[in-house]
Design an enzyme around this catalytic site. Structure first.
Site, PDB file in Angstrom:
ATOM      1  CB  CYS A 154      57.732  59.717 -36.612  1.00  0.00           C
ATOM      2  SG  CYS A 154      57.520  58.383 -37.809  1.00  0.00           S
ATOM      3  CG  HIS A 155      59.243  60.734 -41.405  1.00  0.00           C
ATOM      4  ND1 HIS A 155      58.288  59.765 -41.215  1.00  0.00           N
ATOM      5  CD2 HIS A 155      60.129  60.225 -42.305  1.00  0.00           C
ATOM      6  CE1 HIS A 155      58.572  58.722 -41.981  1.00  0.00           C
ATOM      7  NE2 HIS A 155      59.684  58.965 -42.651  1.00  0.00           N
ATOM      8  CD  GLU A 191      60.776  56.515 -45.121  1.00  0.00           C
ATOM      9  OE1 GLU A 191      59.560  56.284 -45.362  1.00  0.00           O
ATOM     10  OE2 GLU A 191      61.159  57.472 -44.440  1.00  0.00           O
TER      11      GLU A 191
END
Length: 228
Positions: free
Chosen positions: A135-136, A166
């Site tokens: 993910c991030h 996002e």
């Protein structure tokens, strides 16, 4: 001897200028943890500041119907309430088989700029260990330079939280950068699936997942890689 994985969480708790809290994302730690623990893998938890690593409260709400995450939340809080400092592991990559970065918005703010984290990733990669993120979490990798001066990610096939995802959560304006853009700027061959769909990319020893739905698959890919 059991394989060992170093898991690095964010120490950052403020979500831009929203006044809301952030941190690491529950399901993105919980699912890989279960996959690895069930297979007998030993895990050590670190963060840039050490001590308590902030859990993103929105991820608790998002996972309220996910039994794996709920069980993890209620039975494993010691893992993130008392983390080691990332700096404690510099020079110790040989003690582990892999390093893993769960996501959440927290990693966007502290991990790309953390010198110890960058140095540790470089060390793991150059010691031919597995480097993984979801993910991030790949934000931790974007600034890592190897001994030859090139970015670790240059030319690699990767994924990570997309610009459209996002935008969908309404936080593009609060991020220090957009992860999809930054991964492309690093010279990667970035790929993604539709918003919230599962996407895991394995490029040799580099494993990345796009979003929370990809966390279980990333855990399985890490396990396969360290057993290979």
């Amino acid at each position: 001897m059991a394989p060992k994985v170093l898991i690095v969480l964010s120490s950052h708790s403020e979500l831009g200028t929203t006044g809301k809290k952030t941190g690491w994302y529950l399901s993105e730690f919980a699912h890989p943890y279960k996959v690895l623990k069930d297979a007998g893998v030993s895990m050590t938890i670190a963060s840039p500041s050490g001590g308590a690593a902030p859990l993103d409260p929105s991820s608790v709400e998002a996972a309220k119907d996910d039994s794996v995450s709920v069980d993890f939340l209620h039975n494993n809080s010691a893992l993130w309430e008392v983390t080691h400092k990332v700096s404690d592991f510099l020079g110790k990559a040989d003690e582990f088989d892999a390093i893993f970065f769960p996501g959440g918005h927290g990693p966007m703010f502290d991990l790309p700029l953390d010198k110890d984290s960058n140095a540790l990733i470089k060390e793991f990669w150059e010691k031919e260990k597995v480097v993984s993120a979801v993910c991030h979490g790949p934000a931790a990798l974007v600034n890592v330079k190897l001994g030859n001066g090139e970015l670790l990610l240059k030319g690699k096939q990767v994924t990570g939280f997309s610009n459209s995802e996002e935008d969908a959560v309404g936080l593009s304006s609060q991020m220090p950068f957009l992860l999809e853009d930054k991964l492309k700027e690093a010279g990667t061959k970035y790929d993604k699936t539709g918003d919230w769909g599962e996407k895991v990319i394995v490029d040799g020893r580099l494993i990345t997942g796009q979003n929370p739905a990809s966390a279980h698959g990333v855990g399985e890919a890490i396990l396969k890689a360290i057993k290979a």
